[in-house]
Design a protein around this motif. Structure first.
Motif, PDB file in Angstrom:
ATOM      1  N   GLY A  78      -7.288   4.517 -41.603  1.00  9.15           N
ATOM      2  CA  GLY A  78      -5.976   4.402 -42.213  1.00  9.15           C
ATOM      3  C   GLY A  78      -5.634   3.162 -41.479  1.00  9.15           C
ATOM      4  N   LEU A  79      -6.329   2.050 -41.235  1.00  7.74           N
ATOM      5  CA  LEU A  79      -5.367   0.823 -40.840  1.00  7.74           C
ATOM      6  C   LEU A  79      -4.529   0.290 -41.637  1.00  7.74           C
ATOM      7  CD1 LEU A  79      -8.367  -1.164 -39.271  1.00  7.74           C
ATOM      8  CD2 LEU A  79      -7.004   0.474 -38.086  1.00  7.74           C
TER       9      LEU A  79
ATOM     10  N   ASP B  58      -2.517  -2.320 -44.117  1.00  4.40           N
ATOM     11  CA  ASP B  58      -3.113  -2.950 -45.293  1.00  4.40           C
ATOM     12  C   ASP B  58      -2.968  -4.586 -44.538  1.00  4.40           C
ATOM     13  OD1 ASP B  58      -3.108  -1.209 -46.927  1.00  4.40           O
ATOM     14  OD2 ASP B  58      -1.342  -1.518 -48.133  1.00  4.40           O
ATOM     15  N   SER B  59      -2.133  -4.745 -43.746  1.00  7.37           N
ATOM     16  CA  SER B  59      -2.122  -6.532 -43.094  1.00  7.37           C
ATOM     17  C   SER B  59      -3.200  -6.509 -42.199  1.00  7.37           C
ATOM     18  CB  SER B  59      -0.674  -6.590 -42.579  1.00  7.37           C
ATOM     19  OG  SER B  59      -0.391  -5.657 -41.518  1.00  7.37           O
ATOM     20  N   THR B  60      -3.813  -5.392 -41.407  1.00  7.95           N
ATOM     21  CA  THR B  60      -4.835  -5.560 -40.540  1.00  7.95           C
ATOM     22  C   THR B  60      -6.017  -5.733 -41.227  1.00  7.95           C
ATOM     23  OG1 THR B  60      -3.738  -4.049 -39.444  1.00  7.95           O
ATOM     24  CG2 THR B  60      -5.924  -4.189 -38.695  1.00  7.95           C
ATOM     25  N   LEU B  61      -6.620  -5.460 -42.327  1.00  8.73           N
ATOM     26  CA  LEU B  61      -7.742  -5.357 -43.027  1.00  8.73           C
ATOM     27  C   LEU B  61      -8.096  -7.017 -43.338  1.00  8.73           C
ATOM     28  CD1 LEU B  61      -7.743  -2.286 -45.267  1.00  8.73           C
ATOM     29  CD2 LEU B  61      -9.243  -2.794 -43.203  1.00  8.73           C
ATOM     30  N   PRO B  62      -7.134  -7.946 -43.895  1.00  8.69           N
ATOM     31  CA  PRO B  62      -7.324  -9.001 -44.046  1.00  8.69           C
ATOM     32  C   PRO B  62      -7.625 -10.084 -42.909  1.00  8.69           C
ATOM     33  CG  PRO B  62      -5.402  -8.587 -45.391  1.00  8.69           C
ATOM     34  CD  PRO B  62      -5.820  -7.442 -44.508  1.00  8.69           C
ATOM     35  N   THR B  63      -7.018  -9.623 -41.814  1.00  9.03           N
ATOM     36  CA  THR B  63      -7.447 -10.244 -40.553  1.00  9.03           C
ATOM     37  C   THR B  63      -8.845 -10.029 -40.033  1.00  9.03           C
ATOM     38  OG1 THR B  63      -4.969 -10.129 -39.589  1.00  9.03           O
ATOM     39  CG2 THR B  63      -6.847 -10.619 -38.152  1.00  9.03           C
TER      40      THR B  63
ATOM     41  N   LEU C 292       2.630 -14.920 -50.382  1.00  9.43           N
ATOM     42  CA  LEU C 292       1.036 -14.638 -49.781  1.00  9.43           C
ATOM     43  C   LEU C 292       0.454 -13.695 -50.542  1.00  9.43           C
ATOM     44  CD1 LEU C 292       1.892 -14.878 -45.846  1.00  9.43           C
ATOM     45  CD2 LEU C 292       1.554 -16.770 -47.637  1.00  9.43           C
ATOM     46  N   LYS C 293      -1.004 -13.739 -50.219  1.00  7.75           N
ATOM     47  CA  LYS C 293      -1.925 -12.631 -50.983  1.00  7.75           C
ATOM     48  C   LYS C 293      -1.739 -11.303 -50.730  1.00  7.75           C
ATOM     49  CE  LYS C 293      -5.810 -15.962 -51.093  1.00  7.75           C
ATOM     50  NZ  LYS C 293      -7.029 -16.142 -50.655  1.00  7.75           N
ATOM     51  N   ASN C 294      -1.911 -10.412 -51.327  1.00 10.96           N
ATOM     52  CA  ASN C 294      -1.262  -8.789 -51.315  1.00 10.96           C
ATOM     53  C   ASN C 294      -2.585  -8.318 -50.676  1.00 10.96           C
ATOM     54  OD1 ASN C 294      -0.190  -6.376 -51.256  1.00 10.96           O
ATOM     55  ND2 ASN C 294      -0.588  -6.030 -53.755  1.00 10.96           N
ATOM     56  N   GLY C 295      -2.908  -8.346 -49.292  1.00  9.78           N
ATOM     57  CA  GLY C 295      -3.896  -7.757 -48.538  1.00  9.78           C
ATOM     58  C   GLY C 295      -5.233  -8.014 -48.769  1.00  9.78           C
ATOM     59  N   ALA C 296      -6.106  -7.128 -48.356  1.00  6.37           N
ATOM     60  CA  ALA C 296      -7.747  -7.589 -48.736  1.00  6.37           C
ATOM     61  C   ALA C 296      -7.988  -7.252 -49.977  1.00  6.37           C
ATOM     62  CB  ALA C 296      -8.536  -6.511 -47.814  1.00  6.37           C
TER      63      ALA C 296
ATOM     64  N   LEU D  90     -12.870   1.420 -42.621  1.00  2.50           N
ATOM     65  CA  LEU D  90     -11.852   1.282 -41.904  1.00  2.50           C
ATOM     66  C   LEU D  90     -10.614   1.861 -42.608  1.00  2.50           C
ATOM     67  CD1 LEU D  90     -12.190  -2.010 -39.970  1.00  2.50           C
ATOM     68  CD2 LEU D  90     -12.664   0.160 -39.056  1.00  2.50           C
ATOM     69  N   GLU D  91     -10.550   1.357 -43.836  1.00  3.19           N
ATOM     70  CA  GLU D  91      -9.363   1.638 -44.682  1.00  3.19           C
ATOM     71  C   GLU D  91      -9.267   3.211 -44.864  1.00  3.19           C
ATOM     72  OE1 GLU D  91      -7.225  -0.149 -48.682  1.00  3.19           O
ATOM     73  OE2 GLU D  91      -9.318  -0.109 -48.572  1.00  3.19           O
TER      74      GLU D  91
END
Length: 406
Positions: free
Chosen positions: A105-106, A108-113, A72-76, A100-101
């Protein structure tokens, strides 16, 4: 002991578990299936043991597993395709995610969502209102009532398309947080979705696994009094299309004359998760008959469900939903006491597909035993090519559909 026995699974088995189980659930929940899911989402679905097994037995983090092993893609990404052409809106989205980042400090997997949530909101907004400019009317409260209504229409679409109340609320929470960010930083004078949750009966944490049974789908199909209605049921239940995709299906999307051993398919330039195709495992003859029927019309515009009253030239999503509900009422079909909506057919498709694949794996148990393999999943992943696995899965689904519609 966990029913999944994570510690006993090889990386290939875990990868297969993703494609068979995790990936379909991500799509049902409205997540981007090309991005790694968050740990919290995995835990909410009962798969928290995956992280422990990866760490203790494979020396991998969850993110490394999904990016390096699953692919899968590597995050946002800064190169993310938002699917809209309004640069001001895109800039605001990226500024919000960057905040947010940087400050919160969210993971990495939360940002793409959140990226997926915002992109879908903007695309639906554009489709409904002819542009994706979410900012233009936010600096003047005189526009507030109109803008609230615009946003509520987008959420109406989410209400029809997304599978569960929990998923709908997650989308709304992301969008509301984005608008709050704009207000906090004086880029907007009001938040148009601040009180939107009051307009919907979405309940957090209430499981919504309603679907239709094979008997109910068969009853609807048998009750269809026209080829058009037959295709409506087939398109929703045997192809798994969203109501809007079915309503706007055009003959130019159909690839029906294919080589032996491959399936006809529908091609989409843009779906919820980007371009893609949908294999037509059943109902191709009916589709041919429908095209022949329409081709006799001198003014046919190429849509499988044309409409002379709609500006688009085809039936609307609401019309597809209404016709489906009309069939359901005629058959006196209820799901949890209510007349089912068209979106339940998509959930039916996923449930039927998973069941068909499960039956296929059961048939391979004997092969696994003869070969000394630990499970049928190992036989599927290690001894069959991806092309053969895909063909076997589709044949199993085709047989399941034939039992329902024949």
């Amino acid at each position: 002991m966990s029913e999944y026995r994570w510690s006993r699974k090889s990386l290939d088995e875990l990868k297969e578990f993703h494609w068979h189980t995790i990936n379909p659930q991500m799509m049902r929940d409205g997540l981007d299936p090309d991005e790694p899911p968050s740990y919290q989402w995995l835990a909410d679905n009962g798969w928290s043991g995956l992280a422990y097994a990866l760490r203790e037995h494979h020396d991998l983090t969850v993110k490394e597993f999904f990016t390096d092993i699953v692919g899968l893609k590597n995050g946002a990404s800064e190169d993310y395709n938002w699917g809209i052409d309004d640069e001001d809106t895109i800039s605001a989205f990226e500024s919000y995610l960057s905040m947010l980042e940087r400050r919160r400090g969210l993971a990495d997997s939360t940002l793409p969502t959140r990226q997926t949530h915002l992109a879908r909101f903007a695309r639906v907004y554009r489709d409904l209102h002819s542009n994706a400019d979410l900012l233009a009317r936010l600096d003047d409260r005189n526009h507030e009532p109109e803008e609230i209504e615009r946003c509520l229409r987008v959420l109406d679409e989410f209400d029809r398309e997304l599978s569960t109340d929990g998923t709908k609320l997650k989308y709304l929470q992301t969008v509301r947080s984005f608008y709050e960010y704009l207000v906090d930083f004086r880029r907007a004078t009001y938040n148009p979705v601040e009180n939107a949750a009051k307009q919907f009966r979405w309940e957090q944490g209430t499981p919504d696994n309603r679907t239709m049974t094979a008997e109910q789908i068969r009853e609807l199909y048998e009750a269809a009094s026209s080829l058009e209605d037959e295709l409506l049921v087939l398109g929703l239940a045997s192809w798994g299309l969203r109501p809007g995709e079915l309503a706007s299906m055009h003959v130019s999307q159909l690839v029906l004359d294919v080589e032996e051993g491959t399936e006809p398919y529908i091609a989409f330039d843009e779906r919820k998760n980007g371009p893609g195709t949908v294999a037509l495992l059943y109902g191709v003859d009916e589709l041919y008959h429908r095209i022949d029927q329409l081709d006799e019309r001198a003014s046919w515009n190429g849509y499988v469900f044309p409409s002379s009253q709609s500006a688009s030239g085809h039936l609307t999503t609401d019309t597809i939903n209404n016709r489906f509900k009309r069939l359901a009422r005629a058959c006196d079909i209820r799901v949890d006491g209510s007349v089912p909506t068209a979106k339940l057919c998509r959930r039916f498709w996923y449930t039927t597909y998973q069941s068909a694949v499960g039956d296929l794996l059961s048939q391979l148990e004997g092969v696994a035993e003869d070969q000394g393999s630990s499970s049928a999943e190992v036989v599927m992943s290690n001894y069959l090519s991806e092309e053969k696995r895909r063909r076997f899965r589709r044949e199993a689904m085709r047989d399941a559909l034939a039992e329902i519609f024949e």
